[in-house]
Scaffold this active site. Structure first.
Site, short mmCIF file in Angstrom:
data_model
loop_
_atom_site.label_atom_id
_atom_site.label_comp_id
_atom_site.label_asym_id
_atom_site.label_seq_id
_atom_site.Cartn_x
_atom_site.Cartn_y
_atom_site.Cartn_z
N GLY A 140 0.81 -1.21 0.00
CA GLY A 140 0.00 0.00 0.00
C GLY A 140 0.84 1.26 0.00
N ALA A 141 1.87 1.28 -0.86
CA ALA A 141 2.89 2.32 -0.75
C ALA A 141 2.84 3.38 -1.83
CB ALA A 141 4.27 1.67 -0.74
N ASN A 142 1.80 3.41 -2.66
CA ASN A 142 1.78 4.40 -3.73
C ASN A 142 1.22 5.75 -3.31
OD1 ASN A 142 -0.76 2.57 -4.03
ND2 ASN A 142 -1.36 4.47 -5.02
N ILE B 153 0.85 7.57 3.85
CA ILE B 153 1.91 7.20 4.79
C ILE B 153 2.86 6.17 4.17
CG2 ILE B 153 2.40 6.11 7.02
CD1 ILE B 153 -0.25 7.27 8.03
N GLY B 154 2.33 5.24 3.39
CA GLY B 154 3.19 4.25 2.75
C GLY B 154 4.17 4.90 1.79
N SER C 63 -3.02 0.61 14.62
CA SER C 63 -3.68 1.85 15.03
C SER C 63 -3.77 1.87 16.54
CB SER C 63 -5.09 1.90 14.43
OG SER C 63 -5.85 2.94 15.04
N TYR D 125 -13.07 -2.10 12.26
CA TYR D 125 -11.70 -1.60 12.22
C TYR D 125 -10.97 -1.89 13.53
CZ TYR D 125 -7.79 1.59 11.50
OH TYR D 125 -6.53 2.14 11.37
#
Length: 245
Positions: free
Chosen positions: A8-10, A13-14, A140, A163
């Site tokens: 999830g780095a695009n 925070i990623g 979290s 969540y």
């Protein structure tokens, strides 16, 4: 040069985590579901002179995608030094324990919990070949059962059932994973990046993306004397940096 895979780095925070690790000399494999968006993110980093980065297509909800990503990464490197399980979703905003359909629970758990397990199991062989392997599970502060039982906690009223449950489960997995790897060079930790202004929460958080990413990076670059099996959270525990579970 040490290598790192970030899911999830695009964006958000990623993406900033990737930037900061690149600045520290890591070679970054930028995990993304959409290769076009991943390539755009890589191009943005490269335009800033950060060239030791390339996209890896990986959908943490899809085991076949994870296995394919492992094959691709294995063709590029013989060792993975750091795995950052960053990909996550919040699910629909109305999450009550009695009225939320089980399908919503399953959707959130698929990404936030089962996805982490599948990715970790898929890449553990490459991590074992690193002299100082690190696994960072981005969690979290809402995953703390202790704080959710304390009416004086500032986020006590935030009881998003899907969540919260998924992040508590992720924390539990972090504990047992760290225990399983206790006699090795692995450092396995959960990191709360804090309530950060991102698309995740419609930019309502007070924290900044660079500060949030710095917390993740800190756990990713731990030295041999660093802690393992911890729940790092500057928000929940500003004095010690370690949150109650």
């Amino acid at each position: 040069m040490k290598t790192v895979l970030i899911t999830g780095a695009n964006k958000s925070i990623g993406f900033e985590t990737a930037r900061q690790l690149l600045q520290q000399g890591y070679y970054v494999y930028l995990g993304c579901r959409d290769m076009q968006k991943g390539q755009q993110a890589v191009s943005q980093l490269q335009s800033a002179g950060l060239n030791q980065v390339e996209p890896i297509e990986i959908d943490v909800d899809d085991l076949d995608s994870i296995k394919a990503a492992r094959e691709v990464l294995g063709q590029k490197t013989n060792v993975l030094d750091v795995l950052i399980n960053n990909a996550g979703i919040i699910g629909s905003m109305q999450q009550t324990p009695l009225d939320t359909d089980i399908s919503v629970f399953k959707q959130v758990f698929e990404t936030n919990f089962f996805g982490v397990i599948n990715v970790t199991q898929a890449f553990i062989d490459l991590l074992r070949l690193s002299p100082e392997p690190r696994i960072v599970n981005v969690t979290s502060g809402l995953g703390s059962l202790t704080l959710h039982s304390d009416p004086s906690w500032k986020y006590y009223q935030v009881k998003a059932a899907c969540y919260v449950s998924s992040k508590a489960a992720l924390n539990a997995y972090t504990i047992v994973l760290a225990y399983d790897l206790r006699d090795t060079a692995f450092k396995v930790n959960a990191v709360d990046p804090g309530y950060t202004a991102t698309d995740f929460n419609n930019h309502t958080g007070p924290g900044t993306v660079p500060d949030a990413a710095a917390r993740v990076v800190k756990a990713a670059v731990l030295g041999p004397d660093g802690l393992t099996g911890q729940f790092f959270s500057d928000d929940n525990a500003p004095e010690t940096g370690i949150s109650p579970w």
